[in-house]
Each structure stands twice: as C-alpha cells, then as structure tokens.
Design a protein around this motif. Sequence first.
Motif, short mmCIF file in Angstrom:
data_model
loop_
_atom_site.label_atom_id
_atom_site.label_comp_id
_atom_site.label_asym_id
_atom_site.label_seq_id
_atom_site.Cartn_x
_atom_site.Cartn_y
_atom_site.Cartn_z
N ALA A 157 -11.18 12.82 -2.88
CA ALA A 157 -9.94 12.09 -3.16
C ALA A 157 -9.60 11.14 -2.03
CB ALA A 157 -8.79 13.08 -3.37
N ALA A 158 -8.91 10.06 -2.37
CA ALA A 158 -8.37 9.11 -1.40
C ALA A 158 -7.16 8.44 -2.04
CB ALA A 158 -9.42 8.06 -1.00
N TYR A 159 -6.42 7.67 -1.26
CA TYR A 159 -5.27 7.00 -1.84
C TYR A 159 -5.04 5.65 -1.19
CZ TYR A 159 -2.16 7.82 2.19
OH TYR A 159 -1.58 7.80 3.43
N ASN A 160 -4.30 4.79 -1.92
CA ASN A 160 -3.81 3.52 -1.37
C ASN A 160 -2.29 3.51 -1.45
OD1 ASN A 160 -6.55 2.51 -3.03
ND2 ASN A 160 -6.35 1.74 -0.94
N LYS A 179 2.79 0.26 -3.44
CA LYS A 179 2.34 0.91 -4.66
C LYS A 179 1.33 2.00 -4.31
CE LYS A 179 -0.04 0.02 -9.03
NZ LYS A 179 -0.73 -1.00 -9.86
N GLN A 180 1.63 3.24 -4.72
CA GLN A 180 0.75 4.36 -4.41
C GLN A 180 -0.21 4.63 -5.56
OE1 GLN A 180 2.34 8.23 -2.81
NE2 GLN A 180 1.44 9.06 -4.68
N THR A 181 -1.50 4.73 -5.23
CA THR A 181 -2.53 5.10 -6.19
C THR A 181 -3.39 6.21 -5.59
OG1 THR A 181 -2.64 2.82 -7.02
CG2 THR A 181 -4.44 4.31 -7.63
N ILE A 182 -3.54 7.30 -6.31
CA ILE A 182 -4.42 8.38 -5.89
C ILE A 182 -5.72 8.26 -6.67
CG2 ILE A 182 -4.73 10.88 -5.67
CD1 ILE A 182 -1.70 11.16 -5.68
N HIS A 183 -6.84 8.20 -5.95
CA HIS A 183 -8.16 8.05 -6.56
C HIS A 183 -8.89 9.39 -6.47
CE1 HIS A 183 -7.62 3.64 -6.22
NE2 HIS A 183 -7.10 3.93 -5.05
N PRO A 185 -5.07 2.91 3.47
CA PRO A 185 -4.01 2.77 2.48
C PRO A 185 -3.22 1.47 2.52
CG PRO A 185 -4.04 4.99 3.35
CD PRO A 185 -5.03 4.21 4.15
N LYS A 186 -2.87 0.97 3.71
CA LYS A 186 -1.99 -0.18 3.78
C LYS A 186 -2.71 -1.51 4.02
CE LYS A 186 2.06 2.41 5.32
NZ LYS A 186 3.12 2.55 6.36
N ILE A 187 -4.02 -1.45 4.24
CA ILE A 187 -4.75 -2.68 4.53
C ILE A 187 -5.17 -3.40 3.25
CG2 ILE A 187 -6.93 -3.56 5.45
CD1 ILE A 187 -6.64 -1.74 7.78
N SER A 188 -5.61 -2.63 2.26
CA SER A 188 -6.07 -3.25 1.02
C SER A 188 -5.94 -2.24 -0.11
CB SER A 188 -7.52 -3.72 1.14
OG SER A 188 -8.40 -2.62 1.09
N ASP A 189 -6.23 -2.70 -1.32
CA ASP A 189 -6.21 -1.80 -2.47
C ASP A 189 -7.61 -1.30 -2.80
OD1 ASP A 189 -7.23 -4.18 -3.29
OD2 ASP A 189 -5.88 -4.47 -4.99
N LYS A 190 -8.56 -1.48 -1.89
CA LYS A 190 -9.93 -1.03 -2.12
C LYS A 190 -10.09 0.46 -1.79
CE LYS A 190 -12.76 -5.19 -1.47
NZ LYS A 190 -13.87 -5.79 -0.68
N VAL A 191 -11.00 1.08 -2.52
CA VAL A 191 -11.45 2.42 -2.17
C VAL A 191 -12.97 2.40 -2.21
CG1 VAL A 191 -11.31 3.24 -4.56
CG2 VAL A 191 -11.25 4.89 -2.69
N THR A 234 -14.15 -0.21 -5.44
CA THR A 234 -13.34 -0.72 -6.53
C THR A 234 -11.98 -1.15 -5.98
OG1 THR A 234 -12.32 -0.23 -8.68
CG2 THR A 234 -12.53 1.60 -7.14
N SER A 235 -11.45 -2.23 -6.50
CA SER A 235 -10.13 -2.70 -6.08
C SER A 235 -9.20 -2.89 -7.27
CB SER A 235 -10.26 -4.03 -5.31
OG SER A 235 -10.89 -5.01 -6.11
N ASP A 236 -9.61 -2.39 -8.43
CA ASP A 236 -8.78 -2.52 -9.63
C ASP A 236 -8.65 -1.17 -10.35
OD1 ASP A 236 -11.32 -2.25 -10.63
OD2 ASP A 236 -11.41 -4.25 -11.53
#
Length: 392
Positions: free
Chosen positions: A181-184, A189-193, A236-242, A256-258
Amino acid sequence: FFFFKQKTAYEILSGLVGSEMCIRDRVQIRSVYTDPSTEINHVLVSDYDYRFTYYLAIADDGKLLRSRKFTTAVDVGVVTGSDDGKHIYISLWVALTYFKTVTNFTESTDGGVSWSDPITVATAGISDMLLIKETGRIFIFLHNDTGRGDVRMVSRAPGSTIFSKEAIIVHTGIYHPYMKAAYNFYQGKQTIHLFFTDAELELLNYTQSLTNGETWSTPVNVIKHRPYLNHLVSEPKISDKVFVNYNDFGEFLMSTSDNGKTFSKPLNYSEGFGIQHGMAICGTKENAFMPVFPITKYSHFDINTMKETILSHPFPKENIISTGLGCSASKNYMVKVNAFAIEQKGKDSILYYAQETTFSQIYSEHLHLNNCLLYTSPSPRDLSTSRMPSSA
C-alpha cells in the motif's frame, strides 16, 4: 563520484549483548524507517526461519542506540513513524501455532526507547501497514493464512487506541493474497493505492480508495504473468504518481498517475531474482528522486523522467542477501539516503550501514549479527573486516 570514509565497527558492536541479540544463522531486512526529525534509522530484521524479529535503532553516525527482540514473528514486519521524533509503530505477523497466526501491533511515544505491550489487532496475517502522516490514521492490510483468502484491513483513527474490526476490501478467491500500500495527498486530495498479487494465479491487481478506506474501486488486473510484488512507493505531496516494483525474472518498475487507469511501460532495471531489496523516494519538492538497491547494484531514478543513474555500490557484493533503504531531508534541504545490506559469511550475518548525502559522500559502518553475541566489545576476528575499502 562516491567516496567511502573508513570507520571501525566498535561503537555498534559495543551496544550488543547476548540477552538481546541471539540471532540464528541468516537474517533478512524487513523494513526501514528513517525519522527526518531525529535522523534515527528504525530497522526491522528477522531470522531466516522467521522465529524472531529484531528492532534496531541506529543513529545517523552508525551507532546502535537500542534494540528489542520480538518472538514468534513470521515473515512480515513493518515499521513506520509520524516524522516527529516520538511516535514509532511496528506491526508483525505472529505465529501462535503452526496453523494459527495473528497480526500484532506495538507503538512507542518516545522515539523507540520504550514500547507498549503488543496487542492483537487481527486474526489474519499482515501484508503491509500504512500511516497517513497528514491525518495520523493507521491502516493495516491483511490476508487469510489458509484457504481462499480475502484482502482485508483494519484501521485506527487519529487519537484512538482501538483498531476497527476486520473489513473485507475484496474477496479474491485466491490463495494467500500478498499486498503493498501507498498513498498520495497531492493538492489536498487523498488517494490510497493498494496492489495485491497471488503466485498461484499469477496476477497483479490494483484497487484504490478515495474515501479514507471506507470504499474501494473494483480491482483491475495490471500484470498477468508471474509477478512477485516487492515495493510500492510514493511521495504524497510532490506528485500524484505511485511507483510499483515487481520481480518477473528481473526487477521491473512502472508507475501510474491517474489512479490506475493507465500505467507506464514496465522498465527492467536489474537482472535476476532479488526479492529482499531496498527502494524509497527521497528529496524535497524541488529535487525528488527514487533510490533503488536490488542487491547487486545501486542507482537513482528521476521520478519525472524515470531516467536511471547507476552509482557506485556501497558494500561488498559477493554475499549480499538483503538490502533496505530509508531517507530524510533536513531543513537546509540536504537529502540523506541511508542504505542497509546484510552480507552472509558462514553463520555470521553482517549488517552494513552506509549514508549518501547531496555532497556525494557515503559513510560506512557494519555490525555482526552472529549466532549469539555474548561479548560487549569487538572480537579480534572483526578487526580485519571492520573497514570499508578506500575507493569503490
């Protein structure tokens, strides 16, 4: 160019006593967390038979500050922290009997000096633990130990001491799902991957939550052939990439960034099958990079262009069996990458520590983790191996 500063292992060795460190044969690095406020490295290592897991607090200069032994851990342990120099969290997969395992959780509020009594938070085994540092919520992701399993989770709200009941994220119908798991927290905007895989069906799947873990998207298949999931990292705060790293007879990296709609083309950056290795994202918003350490080489990736820069290997490569990475950025934006590696020599496991800074210097120490360290000063046999080469 990278330079090695020669140091002896005296400071680290002098902190070990047999009652705390009695490690069987081979050990593996399970998890590394570097607290940026104190620059202390919190490291979990476990013996090869998964009977014990050891917590080590290693200072920025390589000195062993403290250690703790956890018994009956299986093969998963995660350490993380709140970046405040105080709150450190450990979650372990623990075997009660041959057929029954649980997930235990313990925490420290004084930087790892003292720890709460471990509590059982789930009757399923842990695969990963995720701390949302912006809110303080803790997620532990779980799998069934027997039969056709589910991807499950428990969580703890900020300020609470109680974990939620086990909740099923997705019923997989597969044996022993393994997940990362990781998150942005990008632009508020919070997204848990969450990626999960299964060696039996040979699938790598992805799901994500935009609702703080309350609901999850329908899983999508990402890879359909023999992937072994190693790492999932984000800044988390630099980009929306994981970034997801998996092994398929070589180390592969993609991003992925989407939210999993599309993925970059898998990049093969290392030959071979190196399961236990280090990966992290380091840096500030102006200068972020991703160090990777797949046992036989050490390199940086630019997180935007995915360009790889291969750097000097900081340790002897012949008998390295496990690596780990942690990083921190100080107030003056000096980034430090803390690299760990375990070298196997007979029944001795040697834990190496090196530090890379933006000034391109690596300082190296090492620590013997042999069968039972009963002395409190260096053995004479360590003197010839306690120095790193003057160049690489």
